[in-house]
Design an enzyme around this catalytic site. Structure first.
Site, PDB file in Angstrom:
ATOM      1  N   ASP A 174      -6.735   3.169  -2.685  1.00  0.00           N
ATOM      2  CA  ASP A 174      -5.721   2.261  -3.258  1.00  0.00           C
ATOM      3  C   ASP A 174      -5.033   1.538  -2.109  1.00  0.00           C
ATOM      4  O   ASP A 174      -4.522   2.159  -1.186  1.00  0.00           O
ATOM      5  CB  ASP A 174      -4.692   3.063  -4.069  1.00  0.00           C
ATOM      6  CG  ASP A 174      -3.754   2.162  -4.858  1.00  0.00           C
ATOM      7  OD1 ASP A 174      -3.740   2.248  -6.096  1.00  0.00           O
ATOM      8  OD2 ASP A 174      -3.038   1.340  -4.216  1.00  0.00           O
TER       9      ASP A 174
ATOM     10  N   ASP B 111      -5.924  -3.113  -7.268  1.00  0.00           N
ATOM     11  CA  ASP B 111      -6.150  -2.894  -5.832  1.00  0.00           C
ATOM     12  C   ASP B 111      -6.793  -1.535  -5.575  1.00  0.00           C
ATOM     13  O   ASP B 111      -6.668  -0.975  -4.488  1.00  0.00           O
ATOM     14  CB  ASP B 111      -4.837  -3.036  -5.050  1.00  0.00           C
ATOM     15  CG  ASP B 111      -3.778  -2.046  -5.541  1.00  0.00           C
ATOM     16  OD1 ASP B 111      -4.016  -1.407  -6.609  1.00  0.00           O
ATOM     17  OD2 ASP B 111      -2.748  -1.900  -4.876  1.00  0.00           O
TER      18      ASP B 111
HETATM   19  N1  LIG Z   1      -4.132 -11.066  -6.148  1.00  0.00           N
HETATM   20  C1  LIG Z   1      -4.456 -10.111  -7.065  1.00  0.00           C
HETATM   21  N2  LIG Z   1      -3.576  -9.175  -7.395  1.00  0.00           N
HETATM   22  C2  LIG Z   1      -3.913  -8.190  -8.283  1.00  0.00           C
HETATM   23  C3  LIG Z   1      -5.186  -8.196  -8.893  1.00  0.00           C
HETATM   24  N3  LIG Z   1      -5.258  -7.134  -9.745  1.00  0.00           N
HETATM   25  C4  LIG Z   1      -4.039  -6.487  -9.650  1.00  0.00           C
HETATM   26  N4  LIG Z   1      -3.239  -7.139  -8.764  1.00  0.00           N
HETATM   27  C5  LIG Z   1      -1.901  -6.801  -8.376  1.00  0.00           C
HETATM   28  O1  LIG Z   1      -1.916  -5.664  -7.554  1.00  0.00           O
HETATM   29  C6  LIG Z   1      -0.672  -5.045  -7.586  1.00  0.00           C
HETATM   30  C7  LIG Z   1      -0.771  -3.559  -7.622  1.00  0.00           C
HETATM   31  O2  LIG Z   1       0.468  -3.014  -7.410  1.00  0.00           O
HETATM   32  P1  LIG Z   1       0.870  -1.576  -7.770  1.00  0.00           P
HETATM   33  O3  LIG Z   1      -0.295  -0.882  -8.344  1.00  0.00           O
HETATM   34  O4  LIG Z   1       2.060  -1.683  -8.617  1.00  0.00           O
HETATM   35  O5  LIG Z   1       1.273  -0.922  -6.432  1.00  0.00           O
HETATM   36  P2  LIG Z   1       1.411  -1.308  -4.962  1.00  0.00           P
HETATM   37  O6  LIG Z   1       2.237  -2.582  -4.877  1.00  0.00           O
HETATM   38  O7  LIG Z   1       0.044  -1.452  -4.342  1.00  0.00           O
HETATM   39  O8  LIG Z   1       2.104  -0.152  -4.384  1.00  0.00           O
HETATM   40  P3  LIG Z   1       1.462   1.253  -4.053  1.00  0.00           P
HETATM   41  O9  LIG Z   1       0.353   1.468  -4.906  1.00  0.00           O
HETATM   42  O10 LIG Z   1       2.522   2.234  -4.322  1.00  0.00           O
HETATM   43  O11 LIG Z   1       1.121   1.137  -2.641  1.00  0.00           O
HETATM   44  C8  LIG Z   1       0.035  -5.640  -8.821  1.00  0.00           C
HETATM   45  O12 LIG Z   1       1.091  -6.492  -8.454  1.00  0.00           O
HETATM   46  C9  LIG Z   1      -1.049  -6.432  -9.528  1.00  0.00           C
HETATM   47  O13 LIG Z   1      -0.530  -7.580 -10.195  1.00  0.00           O
HETATM   48  C10 LIG Z   1      -6.079  -9.211  -8.539  1.00  0.00           C
HETATM   49  O14 LIG Z   1      -7.223  -9.295  -9.021  1.00  0.00           O
HETATM   50  N5  LIG Z   1      -5.674 -10.159  -7.623  1.00  0.00           N
END
Ligand SMILES: Nc1nc2c(ncn2[C@@H]2O[C@H](COP(=O)(O)OP(=O)(O)OP(=O)(O)O)[C@@H](O)[C@H]2O)c(=O)[nH]1
Length: 444
Positions: free
Chosen positions: A325, A368
């Protein structure tokens, strides 16, 4: 030379010797009469008649003075004087090819013999073969047809004229089989009243050269008629062949047209099939892959993981699952924007591929999160991969020089695992890493 004009009559139907066509005198005797006129100065005016019998009557009653081409007979000598012989040819016996060939008149017993009325063969047969049954016919042509039809058994006549009739009428079933002992010795006949002109005519005949005799013979005895018969026969044979050929050509043309159409349709079908296959392949790819990173999607990774659980249950090999992650990705998105976030995800996927072994199975779990299945690897081996990844990540340069780190959870498959349990352990391990301050590795 005298300039006296004489009326003359001819046999109306005795070609090639002579005949009337559209009331014009044609045949060998016409050419001879022209030469005689040229050499003697005598003029000849044609008196047209309907038949040879009528011509003979006109000669007998004095309306006609001359006839250019006839045989001398005792009876005819009573009212005509004759020039020297101009042309000589045998008189022949004609029979049907299926009948017995008759070489001479002595062979005839009961056969019905056709003779043209008024022709001197009549006199000859009566005199030398009085027992031969004569059947009078109006012309040689009529006699030939009666013979072909089987109405008479034998026909006698002049060789050249008979041959002309046989060829002209296509009566190939008739044959010349013998000679009647008599030749045509054709002379100019002049009625007694004008017999003083015979010497002048004889002198004119003397002047006719061998070449001129030949030319006249050739002109009137050529193979024109035979050629016509040949053309007719050829047409009879070639006609059906031609029709068959045309039919085959048309059939071939139609077949070629249809074959071309079918080939065209096949080509269109093949191109449709190929387009359909491409679309199906694309659909299959989309159903198993993540379009942004080109890695396997969650569905495919799950299926692969299930396969490895089965293998573990069968004791075939080990497998470890690496759950990854990206740290603080939300912040990265918020700070640099979603497009940079996408670019980072693509670069991260490429980095995963570089760090993984060829046999490793890499997928995007969602957002992610990424999963790597390491077949044959125990947790310790999977950890080496995780460490390699962390190291590469530290050195990697991402879009906008964004700092990217990740938390990694490891779990080794066990024989009692379900897919959920195995994933849950890896996920829990990853959360432990997060809790431990991120950018580190944990195993369960
Ligand atoms: N640019 C982009 N962003 C994405 C995609 N899929 C998911 N996201 C974003 O990835 C982010 C994931 O954040 P979280 O899972 O909340 O956690 P984090 O900010 O990584 O924090 P931690 O997991 O605690 O490190 C979210 O803001 C989603 O909107 C994608 O295909 N493209």
């Amino acid at each position: 030379q005298s300039t006296q004009a004489l009326n003359y009559c001819v046999d109306t139907n005795w070609l090639p010797y002579e005949g009337l066509q559209d009331n014009r005198h044609v045949g060998m005797s016409r050419d001879y009469l022209d030469l005689i006129s040229q050499y003697s100065g005598l003029e000849f005016n044609l008196i047209t008649t309907q038949s040879w019998v009528e011509s003979l009557q006109q000669l007998q009653n004095g309306n006609c003075h001359v006839t250019p081409f006839l045989n001398q007979t005792v009876q005819r000598s009573t009212f005509l004087d004759f020039s020297q012989v101009i042309f000589k040819a045998p008189n022949v016996i004609i029979t049907h090819s299926e009948g017995t060939p008759i070489p001479n008149l002595a062979m005839i017993k009961t056969e019905k013999v056709g003779v043209v009325k008024g022709y001197r063969q009549h006199e000859h047969i009566n005199k030398y073969y009085p027992d031969v049954p004569i059947y009078e016919v109006p012309t040689e042509q009529a006699g030939i047809r009666l013979l072909a039809a089987g109405d008479i058994d034998v026909m006698v006549g002049s060789m050249h004229t008979i041959m002309e009739h046989i060829q002209k009428n296509g009566l190939s079933e008739l044959r010349i089989t013998g000679w009647i002992g008599l030749d045509d010795e054709l002379r100019v006949g002049v009625i007694k009243e004008y017999s003083h002109l015979v010497p002048a005519i004889d002198q004119a005949i003397d002047q006719i050269s061998a070449q001129q005799h030949n030319d006249i013979y050739r002109r009137w005895n050529n193979v024109k008629i035979i050629k016509e018969v040949d053309v007719w026969l050829t047409a009879k044979i070639a006609g059906p062949i031609l029709v068959l050929l045309i039919f085959l050509l048309i059939r071939h043309a139609i077949t070629v047209r249809y074959r071309n159409r079918i080939e065209e349709k096949n080509r269109a079908l093949e191109s449709l099939q190929s387009a359909l296959k491409k679309k199906n392949d694309r659909l299959h790819y989309l159903s198993t892959h993540d379009p942004l990173t080109d890695l396997y999607n969650r569905v495919q990774i799950t299926a692969e993981a299930e396969e490895h659980i089965k293998r573990k249950k069968r004791g075939i090999n080990e497998c470890s699952l690496v759950f990854i992650d990206i740290d603080d990705f939300k912040h990265l998105n918020d700070y640099y924007g979603h497009n940079v976030g996408d670019a980072v995800l693509e670069q991260f996927a490429a980095l995963l591929k570089r760090c993984a072994r060829e046999t490793d199975i890499i997928g995007r779990w969602g957002g992610d999160e990424f999963v790597v299945l390491c077949p044959g690897a125990l947790s310790s081996e999977a950890e080496r991969f995780a460490l390699r990844l962390q190291k590469e990540l530290d050195q990697a340069q991402f879009a906008q020089n964004a700092m990217v780190s990740c938390s990694i959870g490891l779990s080794e498959v066990s024989a009692d695992d379900s897919i959920d349990l195995w994933l849950e352990r890896a996920d829990n391990a990853m959360y432990q890493a997060k809790s431990a301050g991120k950018h580190c590795i944990r195993a369960q």
